[in-house]
Design a protein around this motif. Structure first.
Motif, mmCIF file in Angstrom:
data_model
loop_
_atom_site.group_PDB
_atom_site.id
_atom_site.type_symbol
_atom_site.label_atom_id
_atom_site.label_comp_id
_atom_site.label_asym_id
_atom_site.label_seq_id
_atom_site.Cartn_x
_atom_site.Cartn_y
_atom_site.Cartn_z
ATOM 1 N N ARG A 50 85.175 44.906 77.925
ATOM 2 C CA ARG A 50 85.606 46.074 77.550
ATOM 3 C C ARG A 50 85.369 46.513 78.736
ATOM 4 N NH1 ARG A 50 83.078 47.511 71.766
ATOM 5 N NH2 ARG A 50 83.394 49.813 72.521
ATOM 6 N N SER A 51 84.337 46.877 79.479
ATOM 7 C CA SER A 51 83.843 47.867 80.596
ATOM 8 C C SER A 51 84.057 47.080 81.372
ATOM 9 C CB SER A 51 82.115 47.688 80.351
ATOM 10 O OG SER A 51 81.897 46.427 80.673
ATOM 11 N N GLY A 52 85.418 45.483 81.732
ATOM 12 C CA GLY A 52 85.860 45.920 82.728
ATOM 13 C C GLY A 52 85.272 45.291 83.962
ATOM 14 N N LYS A 53 84.233 44.152 83.623
ATOM 15 C CA LYS A 53 83.049 43.289 84.174
ATOM 16 C C LYS A 53 83.500 41.825 84.051
ATOM 17 C CE LYS A 53 81.093 46.661 86.779
ATOM 18 N NZ LYS A 53 81.476 46.618 87.699
ATOM 19 N N VAL A 54 84.138 41.212 82.691
ATOM 20 C CA VAL A 54 85.031 40.023 82.906
ATOM 21 C C VAL A 54 85.774 39.889 81.992
ATOM 22 C CG1 VAL A 54 83.565 38.464 81.177
ATOM 23 C CG2 VAL A 54 81.944 39.094 82.137
ATOM 24 N N ALA A 55 86.460 38.568 82.707
ATOM 25 C CA ALA A 55 87.318 38.915 82.945
ATOM 26 C C ALA A 55 88.210 38.049 81.204
ATOM 27 C CB ALA A 55 88.491 38.030 83.629
ATOM 28 N N MET A 56 87.344 36.838 81.448
ATOM 29 C CA MET A 56 87.107 36.280 80.266
ATOM 30 C C MET A 56 86.092 35.875 78.961
ATOM 31 S SD MET A 56 89.917 33.122 81.172
ATOM 32 C CE MET A 56 88.935 32.399 82.874
ATOM 33 N N PHE A 57 86.110 35.889 77.864
ATOM 34 C CA PHE A 57 84.136 35.414 76.773
ATOM 35 C C PHE A 57 86.100 34.683 76.000
ATOM 36 C CE2 PHE A 57 84.875 38.332 73.645
ATOM 37 C CZ PHE A 57 85.204 39.118 73.947
ATOM 38 N N ILE A 58 84.533 33.845 75.399
ATOM 39 C CA ILE A 58 85.375 33.797 73.737
ATOM 40 C C ILE A 58 84.727 34.082 72.464
ATOM 41 C CG2 ILE A 58 85.265 31.068 72.790
ATOM 42 C CD1 ILE A 58 85.684 29.849 75.136
ATOM 43 N N ASN A 59 85.002 33.929 71.436
ATOM 44 C CA ASN A 59 85.205 34.605 69.759
ATOM 45 C C ASN A 59 85.570 35.056 69.206
ATOM 46 O OD1 ASN A 59 83.023 35.340 68.391
ATOM 47 N ND2 ASN A 59 82.539 38.354 69.603
ATOM 48 N N GLN A 74 77.684 32.935 76.244
ATOM 49 C CA GLN A 74 76.634 33.756 75.605
ATOM 50 C C GLN A 74 75.266 33.223 75.894
ATOM 51 O OE1 GLN A 74 77.020 34.404 71.082
ATOM 52 N NE2 GLN A 74 79.127 34.335 71.275
ATOM 53 N N GLY A 75 74.409 34.035 76.483
ATOM 54 C CA GLY A 75 73.307 33.588 77.137
ATOM 55 C C GLY A 75 72.765 32.379 76.132
ATOM 56 N N ALA A 76 72.365 32.701 74.773
ATOM 57 C CA ALA A 76 72.039 32.457 73.711
ATOM 58 C C ALA A 76 72.718 31.549 72.795
ATOM 59 C CB ALA A 76 70.716 33.113 73.152
ATOM 60 N N PRO A 77 73.791 31.183 72.017
ATOM 61 C CA PRO A 77 74.616 31.228 72.180
ATOM 62 C C PRO A 77 74.266 30.251 70.030
ATOM 63 C CG PRO A 77 74.573 29.030 72.709
ATOM 64 C CD PRO A 77 73.702 30.102 73.281
ATOM 65 N N ASP A 78 75.058 30.889 69.208
ATOM 66 C CA ASP A 78 74.720 30.575 67.935
ATOM 67 C C ASP A 78 75.232 28.815 67.955
ATOM 68 O OD1 ASP A 78 74.478 29.827 64.863
ATOM 69 O OD2 ASP A 78 75.612 31.659 64.516
ATOM 70 N N PRO A 79 73.742 27.944 67.465
ATOM 71 C CA PRO A 79 74.311 26.320 67.265
ATOM 72 C C PRO A 79 75.874 26.764 66.564
ATOM 73 C CG PRO A 79 72.573 26.883 67.047
ATOM 74 C CD PRO A 79 72.657 28.591 67.070
ATOM 75 N N TYR A 80 76.276 27.268 65.190
ATOM 76 C CA TYR A 80 77.209 27.062 64.353
ATOM 77 C C TYR A 80 77.869 27.178 65.804
ATOM 78 C CZ TYR A 80 80.188 27.691 60.343
ATOM 79 O OH TYR A 80 81.798 27.681 59.819
ATOM 80 N N ASP A 81 78.061 28.532 65.962
ATOM 81 C CA ASP A 81 79.464 28.953 66.401
ATOM 82 C C ASP A 81 79.654 27.820 68.583
ATOM 83 O OD1 ASP A 81 79.720 31.370 65.015
ATOM 84 O OD2 ASP A 81 79.326 32.527 66.221
ATOM 85 N N PHE A 82 78.344 26.998 67.811
ATOM 86 C CA PHE A 82 79.265 26.233 69.780
ATOM 87 C C PHE A 82 79.586 25.435 69.566
ATOM 88 C CE2 PHE A 82 77.039 24.005 73.390
ATOM 89 C CZ PHE A 82 76.928 24.728 74.546
ATOM 90 N N GLU A 83 79.616 24.491 67.922
ATOM 91 C CA GLU A 83 79.544 23.015 67.791
ATOM 92 C C GLU A 83 80.816 22.664 68.066
ATOM 93 O OE1 GLU A 83 78.752 21.520 63.906
ATOM 94 O OE2 GLU A 83 78.292 20.068 64.609
#
Lengths: 404, 319
Positions: free
Chosen positions: A251-260, A188-197
Motif C-alpha cells: 500500500r505504501s508503494g514499496k513492495v510489488a507483490m505479496f501473498i495473502n 512474511q518474516g514470521a509465517p504462520d505454519p498453517y498458511d505456509f503449508e
C-alpha cells in the motif's frame, strides 16, 4: 432504515400477540445463542440477517453475541464452563473439536444433495476424522497480490495464468528498484505454519512424512530447494521479509507483490491502489499450484439444549440468500451463488475460486494431528530462523534441527 | 504519627465501635455490594485458580488431579518456563530504572514555574490515556525497520538503525522503548510529591549556599522517596506482568525473544488449552512478585525517608 424495521417489528409483534391471544395458546419460544467474531459494521449486518431469520421463525429467538477480537478467549472460557453458545462461528476446528456436535446425522436427515451445492473442498476444512463438525460460511484461498503501478513503472507485464516460483522471483527481480528501496516480493518474516503449508504442497510434500513424523515431510529436498530460493531472493535484495503479510508495504508503494488471503483487499481498494491478483506459483511447470484454504464455518455446541432450533438456524445461515447477503465481506461458498452472481467471472474474485478448484484433495496437517499448537510453534521457529534477516540460517540446517 | 493524629485516629475508632453497637450490621450492608463483588470476582477466582493449579485441566474434557505435578513439570521439564522468566526479568531490569528516571525527569521539568508547563503536563500525560491497541499500532509503524520514522531519523544522523522488531537482540529494547510511552501516570505521582515539598526548605538551603545539584540530592530526592518507593513497586509489578504490548506488537517474536512470562501463561491457557498448568504458572509469578515486593519493602527502611517520623524531633529541636 433502522427505525422503519423496528416499526415493522412492533407491528408484527402486536400481530403475533393478537394471534396468540386468539388461539389462547402461547407458542413455546426457544432461545439460542449465536457467537460471532465480527464487530462494528459486519456485526450490524449479521444482526440484520438474524432479524430476517427471526421474522420467519417466530418460535425461535436468536441472541447474537459479538466476541470480536476476543473470540477465541471467550469461546474457550465458555466451553470450559460448559456454557458455550449453541451455534458459533468456527475456524480452528482441530482446536475445538471436542466441544462440537458432529453434523453428519443432521445432514442425513436433509434432502439428498444438501452438500452438493457447496464447493466440496471446503468440507475438508470443517471435518476431522471423517466427522463433519461445521458448515462452510465463507473462505479464502491465498493468491499473489501485485501493484500494477510498480509493474508499469518497471515496464514489466502483469503475471497471468499459471506460473512457477522461478518465474515469480525473476519477475520480482525485474520490478525491484534497490535505489528507491522498492522490493519485488515480500515474504512474511514470521509465517504462520498453517498458511505456509501450501509452499510444501506445491513442492509435492507436506509437514509430515508417510510415518506421521516431520522426517520425510518438511525435510524433502524439493522443499529445502524452494526455501533456499526464497532466502537467496532476500539476500540478493529484491525480496524482503516483512513483519506482517506485506500488504502495508504494498500500500505504501514499496513492495510489488505479496501473498495473502482476501483479507488484504478492502484496505488496498480503499487506498485506491491499482492492483491485480494472480494465482500462486507452482514449483514445477505443468503442475497446477495449490493453496491452503482459510475457512469461516459455523458449528453447533455438542452440549446444546436446543439442537433442533440450532440446526434450523444453521441451515438458514448457509442458505443461498444468506450467502448472497454476505457478498462483499465473505466469499460465497455455494456454486450456484458464486456463478449466479458472476463472481467466478470477475477478474479479481475468480482467482480465489480458481485456486479453490485447484486445491481440492489437500488437507492441512493441523486437521490430522493432536498436538498442532505445539508442532506449529516448532515449525514456526524453524521458518523464522530462515526468513529472519538478522539470522538467515541455512534452510538445510534449520530444517535438520527441526526434524531432529 | 504525631500525637494529634493519633488522638484523631483513636477518636475515630471509638466512633466506629459505637456505630456497630448502635446499628448492628447496618454498616456492613452498605459495603455489601463491594464485598459481594470482591468475593465473586477477586477472592473466589483467586482461590479457584489455586485449586486449578493442582489439576491437569483441559478446556474440553474432565480435570484430573495431579497434585504438585504442574509445578514439577514447570520447574524441571519445561525450558520455555525458564526462558520466559529470564526474558521478563531482563525486561524489568532495563525498564524499571529507565521508567523511574524518565518519570522523575519529566516531573522535574513540568514542576518548573515556566510558561506552558501546564500544556506540557497534558502532553506528557496524553499517551497514558491512549488505549494499548492504538499504542501498539502506532509503534509498529514507528519501529518498522525499513520505513519507520525512528530508523529514518537515525539515518539522518548517519546511523544505521537496527531491525527493531525483527532482530531478536533488539526486540526487548523495542519493548522497553514502547513501554516507556506510558510514563505519564508515574510522572504525575512524582509531580505531586515535588509540589508538596515546602518552599521554605529550599529558601533555607539557598541562604546556606547550596547549589541546585546539592539541593536536588539533599532535599528533593530524600523528600520524594515515599513516592519513589510506590513507583518502584508498581513499576516492577507492571513490568513482570507485561502482556498486552507483546500480544499486540510482537506476539512473542522474533524467535520468542519477547515471549514474556505473561504471554507464556496466556498461551498455555488459551492456545494450548492447559488451564491447570497455566494456573500453576500464574501462581509461581504471584509468589515471585510477592517476594520481590517484600524485598523492596524491607529495603525501604534503609532509603525511604518519612517526614513525619522525624517531624516531631525537628519541632522538638526548634523549641
Amino acid at each position: 432504515m433502522k427505525r422503519r424495521r423496528s416499526g415493522v417489528l412492533t407491528v408484527s409483534l402486536v400481530f403475533v400477540l393478537a394471534l396468540g391471544g386468539c388461539a389462547a395458546k402461547k407458542p413455546e419460544k426457544v432461545s439460542i445463542r449465536f457467537a460471532t467474531w465480527d464487530s462494528e459494521e459486519t456485526l450490524a449486518l449479521q444482526q440484520a440477517l438474524v432479524d430476517q431469520f427471526v421474522a420467519t421463525n417466530p418460535d425461535i429467538e436468536v441472541v447474537l453475541e459479538g466476541y470480536g477480537d476476543d473470540f477465541d478467549t471467550k469461546l474457550a472460557a465458555g466451553l470450559g464452563a460448559e456454557d458455550a453458545p449453541d451455534v458459533m462461528y468456527m475456524w480452528n476446528f482441530s482446536h475445538y473439536k471436542g466441544g462440537l456436535e458432529p453434523l453428519d446425522g443432521w445432514i442425513a436427515k436433509e434432502k439428498r444433495g444438501f452438500k452438493k451445492d457447496f464447493y466440496e473442498t471446503l468440507f475438508n476444512y470443517t471435518s476431522i476424522d471423517n466427522k463433519t463438525l461445521g458448515l462452510p460460511i465463507g473462505y479464502t484461498t491465498h493468491v499473489v497480490y501485485y501493484n500494477k503501478a510498480l509493474f508499469d513503472k518497471a515496464g514489466v507485464s502483469y503475471p497471468k495464468g499459471d506460473w512457477t516460483w522461478d518465474e515469480l522471483l525473476a519477475t520480482a527481480k525485474k520490478v525491484a528498484n534497490p535505489k528507491e528501496k522498492i522490493y519485488g516480493f515480500a515474504f512474511q518474516g514470521a509465517p504462520d505454519p498453517y498458511d505456509f503449508e501450501h509452499y510444501l504442497w506445491n513442492a509435492g510434500a507436506g509437514y509430515l512424512g508417510a510415518e506421521g513424523k516431520l522426517r520425510g515431510g518438511i525435510d524433502s529436498p524439493k522443499v529445502i530447494a524452494l526455501l533456499e530460493k526464497m532466502q537467496t531472493a532476500m539476500k540478493e535484495g529484491y525480496a524482503v521479509a516483512t513483519e506482517g503479510s506485506g500488504a502495508k508495504e504494498l500500500r505504501s508503494g514499496k513492495v510489488a507483490m505479496f501473498i495473502n488471503g482476501s483479507w488484504s483487499m478492502p484496505a488496498i481498494q480503499k487506498d485506491g491502489i491499482p492492483f491485480g491478483l494472480a494465482k500462486l506459483p507452482s514449483v514445477e511447470e505443468g503442475r497446477p499450484s495449490v493453496s491452503v484454504v482459510s475457512i469461516s464455518g459455523i458449528a453447533m455446541y455438542a452440549k446444546s439444549k436446543h439442537k433442533e432450533a440450532a440446526w434450523r438456524f444453521m441451515k438458514f445461515w448457509t442458505s443461498a440468500e444468506a450467502n448472497k447477503f454476505r457478498i462483499g465481506h465473505e466469499m460465497p461458498v455455494l456454486r450456484s451463488v458464486a456463478e449466479g452472481e458472476k463472481l467466478t467471472a470477475d477478474p479479481l474474485m475468480s482467482v480465489y475460486y480458481t485456486m479453490l478448484e485447484q486445491s481440492a484433495g489437500h488437507v492441512p496437517t493441523s486437521y490430522r494431528v493432536e498436538n498442532w499448537s505445539e508442532l506449529s510453534d516448532k515449525i514456526g521457529q524453524a521458518l523464522q530462523k530462515i526468513f529472519n534477516p538478522s539470522i538467515y540460517e541455512s534452510p538445510e540446517k534449520s530444517i535438520a534441527a527441526l526434524v531432529e | 504519627m504525631t500525637k494529634a493524629q493519633r488522638r484523631i485516629a483513636k477518636g475515630r475508632g471509638a466512633a466506629v465501635r459505637g456505630a456497630i453497637g448502635r446499628w448492628g450490621a447496618t454498616p456492613y450492608l452498605f459495603i455489601l455490594p463491594w464485598l459481594v463483588g470482591f468475593v465473586a470476582f477477586t477472592l473466589g477466582p483467586l482461590l479457584f485458580s489455586a485449586a486449578m493449579s493442582l489439576f491437569s485441566w483441559p478446556v474440553l474434557g474432565a480435570p484430573r488431579f495431579v497434585g504438585l505435578g504442574n509445578y514439577r513439570t514447570m520447574l524441571t521439564d519445561d525450558p520455555q518456563f525458564w526462558k520466559s522468566l529470564a526474558i521478563t526479568l531482563k525486561f524489568a531490569a532495563i525498564f524499571v530504572p529507565l521508567n523511574l528516571a524518565a518519570a522523575l525527569g519529566l516531573a522535574l521539568l513540568i514542576s518548573r514555574p515556566v510558561r506552558g508547563a501546564a500544556l506540557f503536563r497534558s502532553i506528557f500525560y496524553l499517551p497514558s490515556v491512549v488505549s494499548s491497541v492504538a499504542v501498539a499500532i502506532v509503534w509498529s509503524w514507528i519501529l518498522n525497520s525499513e520505513y519507520g520514522i525512528l530508523n529514518w531519523l537515525l539515518g539522518r544522523l548517519g546511523l544505521q538503525g537496527p531491525r527493531w522488531l525483527q532482530d531478536p537482540a533488539w526486540a526487548v529494547i523495542a519493548m522497553v522503548i514502547t513501554s516507556l510511552w506510558g510514563v505519564g501516570t508515574m510522572m504525575l505521582i512524582f509531580y505531586t510529591a515535588l509540589k508538596s515539598i515546602p518552599r521554605d526548605i529550599y529558601e533555607d538551603a539557598l541562604i546556606a549556599g547550596a547549589s541546585p545539584i546539592q539541593q536536588f540530592f539533599s532535599i528533593t530526592l530524600p523528600l520524594i522517596t515515599p513516592s519513589f518507593l510506590f513507583n518502584l513497586i508498581t513499576s516492577t509489578i507492571g513490568a513482570m506482568q507485561q502482556l498486552s504490548l507483546v500480544l499486540l506488537l510482537t506476539k512473542g517474536g522474533p524467535l520468542k525473544s519477547t515471549y514474556f512470562y505473561g504471554l507464556y501463561v496466556y498461551e498455555n491457557a488459551f492456545r494450548h488449552f492447559k488451564l491447570g498448568y497455566a494456573a500453576a504458572n500464574a501462581w509461581f509469578m504471584f509468589i515471585i512478585i510477592l517476594v520481590l515486593t517484600g524485598l523492596i519493602f524491607k529495603s525501604s527502611s534503609l532509603w525511604v525517608f518519612y517526614e513525619h517520623e522525624v517531624a516531631g524531633a525537628r519541632k522538638g529541636g526548634n523549641a
